[in-house]
Motif scaffolding. Structure first.
Motif, PDB file in Angstrom:
ATOM      1  N   THR A  60      17.514   8.019  14.022  1.00 13.63           N
ATOM      2  CA  THR A  60      15.666   7.031  13.331  1.00 13.63           C
ATOM      3  C   THR A  60      14.414   7.384  13.145  1.00 13.63           C
ATOM      4  OG1 THR A  60      15.583   8.437  15.388  1.00 13.63           O
ATOM      5  CG2 THR A  60      16.310   7.005  16.370  1.00 13.63           C
ATOM      6  N   THR A 207      16.214  -1.011  16.187  1.00 14.91           N
ATOM      7  CA  THR A 207      16.899   0.148  15.125  1.00 14.91           C
ATOM      8  C   THR A 207      15.680   1.615  15.266  1.00 14.91           C
ATOM      9  OG1 THR A 207      15.604  -1.579  13.841  1.00 14.91           O
ATOM     10  CG2 THR A 207      17.552  -1.946  13.510  1.00 14.91           C
ATOM     11  N   GLU A 210      17.172   5.171  19.469  1.00 16.90           N
ATOM     12  CA  GLU A 210      18.018   5.234  19.597  1.00 16.90           C
ATOM     13  C   GLU A 210      18.256   5.139  21.303  1.00 16.90           C
ATOM     14  OE1 GLU A 210      21.558   6.670  18.432  1.00 16.90           O
ATOM     15  OE2 GLU A 210      20.678   8.464  17.627  1.00 16.90           O
TER      16      GLU A 210
END
Ligand code: ZN
Ligand code: ZN
Length: 431
Positions: A60, A207, A210
């Protein structure tokens, strides 16, 4: 090993703990049940299950701040998207405009409150709840404390995730638009553009982080080293948050998210069968009875799902006809057939290509929501085409059965536990 010590760690300690370089976690793959060690922070690309290929964790790029920023922006755009007319129809000088909520309300007004409620939930309420729930958990975490009931709230965010269907609604608007342009002038309002921006912001927010990141900040998973000393048969992976709980008596509640603990989803096979059979029975009225009733200058006509597809096809809109056919006819059949096949294979304790069968499950699970397309198209047409005897569209009885098929098959897919494919093949025998 016991996790109760973790419940008392501060948010700052949790953040420090999970960012330790080289820290390893043990996770159980939700698709096949294999336990494996993954780095707590993925530096590049993504980590997939070594056995079934399911995504376990991904890099991420940005932190919780960006997720908060994107959710706040989404909240503002949500207000714009819902406060102004979405679409305006001009039929021979008579104007009809509709906000998103009108699509739900029109169905309610025409006596189909069940459908109106579904459209309201899937296109408005659950997307809003998801944005608010994320902000409720993320902002305090960023400021260094856990808000009350954070773990329950965040668990619910994951449950409602698949039921928030803004992108399906948008596709419904596009199909509705194409069906209307031959009839009248159609103008998109400010809300339509806000709605597109809203979908992009929500996708972007998903996106940049998470859910695992938030779970770990609420309460870090025990490290791989801690878990190594525990009898593997006494560990249960939580369906809600993925934490491996130490539960020697095989029941109780997850210490991180408070979900009830089960080795596998309870009665998955029986429940999925019952739901599939119900959906199969409803599939017939859904296709035989008209989903909408058209009244153009006194000429009354009902349209079933297939007739709606034919109309698009003969209007020269074959890509869209194909899309609606796929979403409304092919997807429900694929779901019923695919799930039935998986259930039979599990009951027969098949060893045939478990990895491929898991892929079938993922496809069935992912495409289910797109069948709501026709219901959203109907809602938009009913909300806009209300010009009395000149032109009116009302919902038909087939629509209720159709919506029921979509919702019931989605619940059926959710009830089935794909790990049973691997259990039945003997792949999880070591514990
Ligand atoms: Zn796996
Ligand atoms: Zn949990």
């Amino acid at each position: 090993m016991t996790g109760t010590a973790y419940a008392h760690t501060s948010v700052h300690d949790a953040a420090a703990e999970i960012s330790k370089p080289g820290r390893l976690l043990v996770v159980e793959c939700e698709d096949c049940g294999l336990r494996q060690t993954i780095p707590s922070r993925v530096e590049e690309g993504h980590v997939d299950c070594v056995r079934c290929g399911a995504l376990l964790s991904k890099r991420t790029t940005r932190g919780i701040e960006q997720a908060i920023g994107l959710n706040l922006a989404a909240l503002i755009v949500f207000v714009l998207a819902n406060a102004f007319p979405f679409i305006t129809l001009n039929l021979q000088g008579r104007i009809q405009d509709a906000e998103i909520v009108s699509a739900a309300y029109a169905l309610y007004e025409d006596g189909m409150w069940e459908l109106g409620l579904l459209v309201f939930l899937f296109a408005i309420f659950l997307p809003l709840l998801k944005i608010l729930g994320n902000l409720y958990v993320m902002i305090p975490l960023h400021m260094g404390f856990r808000p009350p009931a954070a773990r329950q709230v965040f668990r619910w965010m994951e449950i409602i995730h698949r039921w928030a269907m803004m992108e399906v609604f948008l596709l419904g608007v596009i199909v509705g638009y194409v069906k209307l342009i031959s009839l009248a002038t159609v103008i998109f309002g400010i809300a339509a553009f806000s709605f597109v921006a809203l979908i992009m912001l929500v996708v972007a927010a998903e996106t940049v982080f998470e859910p695992r990141t938030i779970w770990e900040r609420l309460q870090p998973s025990p490290s791989a080293a801690t878990l190594a000393s525990v009898d593997q048969r006494e560990l249960i992976s939580c369906h809600g948050c993925g934490l491996l709980n130490h539960a020697p008596d095989a029941h109780g509640y997850c210490e991180r998210c408070d979900a009830r603990l089960h080795h596998r989803k309870p009665n998955g096979v029986t429940r999925a069968w019952a739901l599939i059979i119900t959906a199969l029975i409803l599939y017939f009225p859904a296709n035989i009875y008209p989903v909408m009733k058209l009244n153009f200058a006194g000429a009354k006509q009902g349209a079933t799902i297939l007739e709606g597809v034919k109309e698009l096809l003969f209007g020269g809109m074959w890509p869209l006809a194909l899309l609606v056919f796929f979403a409304s006819v092919t997807v429900p059949m694929l779901k019923l057939g695919g799930l039935g096949f998986l259930l039979v294979s599990v009951q027969r304790r098949s060893k045939w290509h478990p990895r491929e069968r898991t892929k079938i499950y993922r496809i069935v699970d992912a495409i289910g929501r797109w069948s709501m397309l026709d219901i959203f198209v109907l809602a938009i047409l009913v909300a806009l085409v209300r010009f009395g005897s000149l032109a009116t569209i009302t919902p038909g009885t087939g629509a209720i059965s159709f919506a029921a098929v979509v919702v019931i098959t989605m619940i059926a897919a959710e009830s089935f536990d794909p790990r049973q494919i691997w259990d039945a093949a003997g792949a999880n025998d070591e514990r």
